[in-house]
Design an enzyme around this catalytic site. Structure first.
Site, PDB file in Angstrom:
ATOM      1  N   GLN A 292       0.808  -1.216   0.000  1.00  0.00           N
ATOM      2  CA  GLN A 292       0.000   0.000   0.000  1.00  0.00           C
ATOM      3  C   GLN A 292       0.842   1.266   0.000  1.00  0.00           C
ATOM      4  OE1 GLN A 292      -1.649  -0.967   4.028  1.00  0.00           O
ATOM      5  NE2 GLN A 292      -1.311   1.208   4.430  1.00  0.00           N
ATOM      6  N   CYS A 298      -5.131   0.567   3.486  1.00  0.00           N
ATOM      7  CA  CYS A 298      -5.187  -0.873   3.761  1.00  0.00           C
ATOM      8  C   CYS A 298      -6.576  -1.448   3.480  1.00  0.00           C
ATOM      9  CB  CYS A 298      -4.786  -1.128   5.209  1.00  0.00           C
ATOM     10  SG  CYS A 298      -5.739  -0.154   6.403  1.00  0.00           S
ATOM     11  N   HIS A 438      -6.654  -0.856  11.116  1.00  0.00           N
ATOM     12  CA  HIS A 438      -5.974  -1.502   9.993  1.00  0.00           C
ATOM     13  C   HIS A 438      -6.828  -2.663   9.500  1.00  0.00           C
ATOM     14  CE1 HIS A 438      -2.697  -2.589   7.401  1.00  0.00           C
ATOM     15  NE2 HIS A 438      -2.449  -3.744   8.003  1.00  0.00           N
TER      16      HIS A 438
END
Length: 492
Positions: A292, A298, A438
């Protein structure tokens, strides 16, 4: 080689130590001297033509002078400091025997630190009556002023004079000590330069010492962790010149994503599912690990990875889908590009947008941009979105074991950025949906030494972790991983 500024700091540090030793020897010598003969105390009202801080009637001293009555900062019982221990005859700064008071060392009879009612000095004394730290008339000075009366107070160990000079040097030495303590060895600096070369880093003269210090701090934390009894190991990687706040700003969500808003619609079944599974080994169902970059995207990689696998399992065709389209185009579904988003909301976008383009047609740029979606180039489509009920980790196991990989989010903390191998577990991370930062992809599960785990695909490149993957403890909602799991039903 040490940078020049470190050599200068070490030289100055040695000089400070030498000065400290001189002061300590002087103090020890003074302590062995016999006490001076007693002197008759001055009477109240005595005028000092030349007091310690100026003349009897005026001065420019920092404590401000007026008419000094009875020995102000003068002698009687002045011991070793210009303002040394004082016996105040007036209420003053606290108790009868107040130790370590900020002022001096004489016997004051009726006025303290200036005239009874005036001062224009730095500490601004006004006429306070009877209490040294609060007053009938108050004053705006930092050390509230008062007319002191009637209660003797013994002040000792004043911070001015010899003691203050000694303390100041100790403070300077204390400030310099950490700089000397972190000074790298030649071997450590050589290791840092090798790491820089391996990771393509270069720094200017002002940035180099800071990054070296951060690198060495991370290295020592990794070594301490690996020396302990933990279920996973850490190692240096491409993030080792970053502090965790810096890492968090670059690679994790910056916009809060409370995934508790997603509604669970996954229907549990009574049918069996395997004790372990790894979709990477069942066929060509999982795309290679992607990177990324310095963008909190993410969630887009979790989304595309899940849809890529779902389509491959259903149709046998494995596509690489466009994360950049989700960054640029999915804001209307409460996503925020490089600042964060949720896979469940991205699946909804793909469903209502009528498709997602391939990565070759819409390449990844790791930054926010304007939407360039072209409907005729869409290659992936969603028929429905399945949200697994919050905290139902067994439901996640069933979905991964029976259908396909599942997207989920969890909270990343400082130790995770240097994960290398083993089953990650953290008793200090949060478990609630408002703390996740995340998004990743569960591609399987299993058990190691009696500890159940998830097999998870990350989006930090194949050099991180276990070839871009990690294991995380299963069955405990570790770091909130069961708070918001979802997957799409593809239209093929």
């Amino acid at each position: 080689m040490f940078p020049d500024y470190l050599l200068l700091i070490n030289l100055f540090y040695l000089r400070v130590n030498r000065a400290l030793r001189g002061f300590l020897w002087a103090g020890a010598a003074a302590a062995t001297q016999p006490p001076p003969p007693p002197r008759s105390p001055a009477r109240a009202g005595t005028r000092l033509p030349s007091a310690a801080l100026g003349s009897a009637r005026s001065c420019s001293a920092p404590f401000g002078c007026a008419r000094l009555r009875s020995v102000l900062f003068g002698s009687v019982r002045l011991r070793s400091a210009p303002f040394g221990p004082v016996r105040l005859r007036s209420a003053g700064l606290g108790s009868d025997r107040l130790d370590w008071a900020p002022f001096g060392s004489a016997r004051l009879h009726s006025s303290a630190l200036g005239s009874p009612r005036s001062c224009s000095a730095q500490f601004g004394w006004t006429g306070l009556r009877s209490a040294g730290l609060g007053s009938a008339r108050s004053c705006s000075a930092p050390f509230v002023c008062a007319r002191l009366r009637s209660v003797p107070v013994r002040l000792r160990s004043a911070p001015f004079g010899w003691a203050m000079r000694w303390s100041a040097l100790v403070a300077v030495a204390a400030l310099l000590a950490p700089a000397a303590a972190w000074a790298p060895s030649a071997e450590e600096e050589l290791q840092f330069k090798a790491w820089m070369l391996q990771n393509g880093r270069s720094y200017g003269p002002s940035e180099y010492p800071r990054r070296l210090r951060i690198f060495l701090g991370n290295k020592r934390r990794i070594e301490e962790h690996n020396a302990g009894n933990h279920s996973f190991q850490m190692a240096l990687n491409q993030f080792s010149d970053l502090t965790f706040p810096e890492f968090k700003k670059l690679y994790l969500w910056r916009e809060p994503q409370n995934c508790s808003a997603t509604k669970g619609n996954f229907l549990r079944s009574s049918g069996p599912y395997p004790d372990s599974i790894d979709w990477r080994k069942k066929g060509n169902y999982v795309t290679p690990v992607k990177n990324q970059g310095a963008c909190g995207s993410c969630w887009t990689f979790s989304t595309t990875g899940c849809l890529e696998s779902a389509i491959a399992i259903t149709s046998g065709k494995l596509f690489s889908l466009a994360e950049q389209q989700l960054i640029d185009c999915a804001q209307a579904f409460n996503n925020h590009g490089c600042s964060g988003g949720l896979p469940s909301q991205a699946f909804e976008y793909i469903l209502y947008n009528k498709g997602l383009m391939g990565e070759d047609a819409y390449p990844y740029r790791a930054k926010n941009g304007t939407c360039k979606f072209q409907l005729e180039k869409a290659i992936a489509f969603v028929k429905d979105v399945i949200n697994i009920t919050q905290y139902d980790e067994d439901g996640m196991v069933e979905a991964v074991g029976k259908y396909n990989p599942v997207s989920f989010a969890f909270e990343v903390t400082g130790d995770f950025m240097h994960y290398r191998k083993g089953v990650y577990s953290n008793p200090r991370c949060e478990h609630t949906p408002d703390k996740v930062n995340h998004a990743v992809l569960a591609v399987g599960y299993g058990e190691e030494n009696g500890r159940p785990y998830w097999i998870v695909k990350n989006s930090w490149g194949p050099m991180w972790g276990m070839d871009g993957y990690f294991l995380i403890e299963r069955g405990k909602n570790m770091c909130g991983l069961a708070a918001c799991a979802s997957y799409p039903i593809p239209q093929v």
